[in-house]
Design a protein around this motif. Structure first.
Motif, PDB file in Angstrom:
ATOM      1  N   ASP A 128     -11.509   4.061 -15.041  1.00 17.45           N
ATOM      2  CA  ASP A 128     -10.807   2.950 -14.388  1.00 17.45           C
ATOM      3  C   ASP A 128     -10.972   2.941 -12.868  1.00 17.45           C
ATOM      4  N   ASN A 129     -11.837   3.808 -12.336  1.00 18.17           N
ATOM      5  CA  ASN A 129     -12.078   3.863 -10.888  1.00 18.17           C
ATOM      6  C   ASN A 129     -10.817   4.197 -10.097  1.00 18.17           C
ATOM      7  N   ALA A 130      -9.901   4.970 -10.679  1.00 19.37           N
ATOM      8  CA  ALA A 130      -8.711   5.365  -9.944  1.00 19.37           C
ATOM      9  C   ALA A 130      -9.060   6.356  -8.840  1.00 19.37           C
ATOM     10  N   ALA A 131     -10.051   7.218  -9.096  1.00 21.35           N
ATOM     11  CA  ALA A 131     -10.568   8.088  -8.043  1.00 21.35           C
ATOM     12  C   ALA A 131     -11.527   7.278  -7.174  1.00 21.35           C
ATOM     13  N   VAL A 132     -11.734   7.725  -5.950  1.00 22.77           N
ATOM     14  CA  VAL A 132     -12.516   6.966  -4.975  1.00 22.77           C
ATOM     15  C   VAL A 132     -13.887   6.590  -5.525  1.00 22.77           C
ATOM     16  N   THR A 133     -14.209   5.279  -5.449  1.00 22.84           N
ATOM     17  CA  THR A 133     -15.453   4.741  -5.996  1.00 22.84           C
ATOM     18  C   THR A 133     -16.081   3.793  -4.974  1.00 22.84           C
ATOM     19  N   PRO A 134     -16.944   4.306  -4.079  1.00 20.20           N
ATOM     20  CA  PRO A 134     -17.542   3.439  -3.058  1.00 20.20           C
ATOM     21  C   PRO A 134     -18.605   2.506  -3.650  1.00 20.20           C
ATOM     22  N   LEU A 135     -18.763   1.352  -3.021  1.00 20.35           N
ATOM     23  CA  LEU A 135     -19.768   0.372  -3.416  1.00 20.35           C
ATOM     24  C   LEU A 135     -20.580  -0.032  -2.187  1.00 20.35           C
ATOM     25  N   SER A 136     -21.885  -0.131  -2.355  1.00 20.04           N
ATOM     26  CA  SER A 136     -22.757  -0.519  -1.247  1.00 20.04           C
ATOM     27  C   SER A 136     -22.954  -2.029  -1.213  1.00 20.04           C
ATOM     28  N   ASN A 137     -23.407  -2.525  -0.079  1.00 21.66           N
ATOM     29  CA  ASN A 137     -23.788  -3.940   0.089  1.00 21.66           C
ATOM     30  C   ASN A 137     -22.641  -4.899  -0.220  1.00 21.66           C
ATOM     31  N   THR A 138     -21.461  -4.627   0.336  1.00 22.60           N
ATOM     32  CA  THR A 138     -20.284  -5.452   0.033  1.00 22.60           C
ATOM     33  C   THR A 138     -19.809  -6.212   1.265  1.00 22.60           C
ATOM     34  N   ILE A 139     -19.126  -7.315   1.005  1.00 22.47           N
ATOM     35  CA  ILE A 139     -18.415  -8.067   2.036  1.00 22.47           C
ATOM     36  C   ILE A 139     -16.990  -8.275   1.537  1.00 22.47           C
ATOM     37  N   ARG A 140     -16.003  -8.002   2.405  1.00 21.24           N
ATOM     38  CA  ARG A 140     -14.594  -7.963   1.984  1.00 21.24           C
ATOM     39  C   ARG A 140     -13.728  -8.730   2.972  1.00 21.24           C
ATOM     40  N   TYR A 141     -12.826  -9.541   2.412  1.00 17.60           N
ATOM     41  CA  TYR A 141     -11.834 -10.251   3.223  1.00 17.60           C
ATOM     42  C   TYR A 141     -10.456  -9.694   2.912  1.00 17.60           C
ATOM     43  N   ALA A 142      -9.682  -9.394   3.964  1.00 15.84           N
ATOM     44  CA  ALA A 142      -8.308  -8.923   3.827  1.00 15.84           C
ATOM     45  C   ALA A 142      -7.385  -9.884   4.556  1.00 15.84           C
ATOM     46  N   SER A 143      -6.409 -10.414   3.851  1.00 13.18           N
ATOM     47  CA  SER A 143      -5.477 -11.367   4.459  1.00 13.18           C
ATOM     48  C   SER A 143      -4.454 -10.644   5.316  1.00 13.18           C
ATOM     49  N   PRO A 144      -3.820 -11.341   6.239  1.00 15.38           N
ATOM     50  CA  PRO A 144      -2.668 -10.747   6.943  1.00 15.38           C
ATOM     51  C   PRO A 144      -1.478 -10.657   5.984  1.00 15.38           C
ATOM     52  N   VAL A 145      -0.484  -9.885   6.364  1.00 19.03           N
ATOM     53  CA  VAL A 145       0.734  -9.763   5.542  1.00 19.03           C
ATOM     54  C   VAL A 145       1.625 -10.969   5.794  1.00 19.03           C
ATOM     55  N   TRP A 146       2.053 -11.606   4.689  1.00 16.30           N
ATOM     56  CA  TRP A 146       2.872 -12.808   4.771  1.00 16.30           C
ATOM     57  C   TRP A 146       4.074 -12.635   3.859  1.00 16.30           C
ATOM     58  N   TYR A 147       5.274 -12.472   4.444  1.00 14.32           N
ATOM     59  CA  TYR A 147       6.504 -12.244   3.681  1.00 14.32           C
ATOM     60  C   TYR A 147       6.351 -11.093   2.682  1.00 14.32           C
ATOM     61  N   GLY A 148       5.746 -10.023   3.143  1.00 10.50           N
ATOM     62  CA  GLY A 148       5.595  -8.843   2.309  1.00 10.50           C
ATOM     63  C   GLY A 148       4.411  -8.875   1.376  1.00 10.50           C
TER      64      GLY A 148
END
Length: 361
Positions: free
Chosen positions: A147-167
């Motif tokens: 289930d990839n619970a242990a660290v599982t890095p992936l190459s060639n990725t692009i990631r968006y992280a939103s700001p925190v909004w009301y928790g």
């Protein structure tokens, strides 16, 4: 004063001024951890063994930094490598920054976009709530890291992280096919909610052409019709993971954390499912000493793997910790017990005792 010395002082002054201006707008950090332990395993390939090596937190060192670009926007980066303290070797042979290597832009209002080698989004949801991480005990992760619970890095990725909004916050990541490992494209998304002592999260990911070490990790001679003899990896045409996790910390003494997920692993002709349920409890006896207990069961391929673990974590300081850990797994349905990072047992049970020291820098 000679002309040479005067010129040297002028150049040094200019460089010092430039560095001061840069440091006022930038932040760069060298960090890492080192862990060494001794342990006893009652059955690995049919015999007992005394082993050394990192087991609490994977040994790592890295660099991270940011530069203020103005208007609430910053350039950010992170480079992180894994290594083994008992041998000094890299965690992944021939890869300098095996855990992370990414760069991007972050904005206080709009979130961040990063590109490079990054962790699977399942790590963001499962890992902080897994007994393996909370107990500083890699053996307490789930069989074969299905289930990839242990660290599982992936190459060639692009990631968006939103700001925190009301928790609440969310992430989306896409990974292009990685020719170096043969892994196909990746898509994942997760969502987080935090309010006081309660933290909840959920994740979904879809990976193509992922390789699994079911022979060496679980002792399987074949899987879904693929011959795994000689240590051959199983290559899944599709791996879909969905799950949720959370923690509740009502006070400084107690905390509860848990995971529930399901995984569908398929090749061109067939598919298998894995379901994992996990629960753990932290008891902070004193500000310096914590006892952490937990257990999990993974149902997979007609087998059930049940793991229980108990750890005592004693902090000598903020950065240095002594630990003692006991881990036991029982497999049913004809499977061999297989604690992560150890060779499978020759029977349905496997147990480990370990003690060591962990230091962050």
């Amino acid at each position: 004063m000679s002309l040479h010395k005067a010129g040297t002082l002028v150049i040094a002054s200019v460089l010092a001024s430039a560095c001061a201006d840069a440091n006022a707008q930038s932040s760069y950090t060298l960090y890492g951890s080192i862990d060494e332990s001794m342990g006893y395993v009652n059955n690995t390939k049919g015999g007992h063994a005394v082993m050394m090596g990192p087991i609490a937190v994977p040994d790592q060192f890295g660099f991270k930094g940011s530069e203020d670009l103005g208007g609430g926007t910053s350039a950010i980066f992170r480079l992180e490598n894994g290594y083994f303290s008992n041998t000094g070797s890299f965690a992944t042979a021939g890869v300098l920054f095996s855990r992370m290597a990414w760069i991007g832009l972050s904005n206080e209002r709009y979130g961040s976009v990063t590109m490079g080698r990054q962790w699977d989004l399942t790590n963001e949801v499962f890992t902080p709530n897994a007994n393996g991480a909370v107990q500083y005990n890699y053996l307490a992760y789930h069989p074969g890291n299905i289930d990839n619970a242990a660290v599982t890095p992936l190459s060639n990725t692009i990631r968006y992280a939103s700001p925190v909004w009301y928790g609440m916050s969310a992430h989306v990541m896409y990974g292009f096919a990685d020719s170096s490992t043969g892994q196909g494209r990746y898509f994942g998304t997760d969502v987080f909610y935090a309010s006081g002592p309660l933290k909840l999260s959920a994740v979904y990911s879809d990976t193509r052409n992922k390789a699994y070490a079911f022979n060496t990790a679980l002792g399987y001679a074949s899987f879904l019709g693929q011959n795994l003899a000689g240590g051959s990896a199983f290559r899944a045409s599709s791996t879909r993971i969905a799950g949720m996790a959370g923690s509740w910390t009502p006070n400084r003494t107690w905390a509860v954390h848990g995971i529930l997920n399901t995984v569908r692993i398929a090749d061109a002709a067939d598919a298998a499912h894995a379901t994992t349920a996990e629960l753990g409890v932290n008891w902070s006896m004193t500000p310096f000493n914590a006892v952490v207990a937990g257990g999990s069961t993974t149902w997979f391929n007609g087998h059930a793997y049940t793991t229980v673990a108990l750890s005592d974590l004693y902090h000598l300081s903020v950065r240095t910790m002594l630990y003692a850990e006991a881990t036991y797994q029982h497999a049913s349905g004809g499977a061999k017990a297989a604690l992560p990072s150890l060779a499978p047992s020759s029977t349905s049970s496997q147990a480990s005792l370990r003690f060591g020291v962990q230091h962050y820098f």
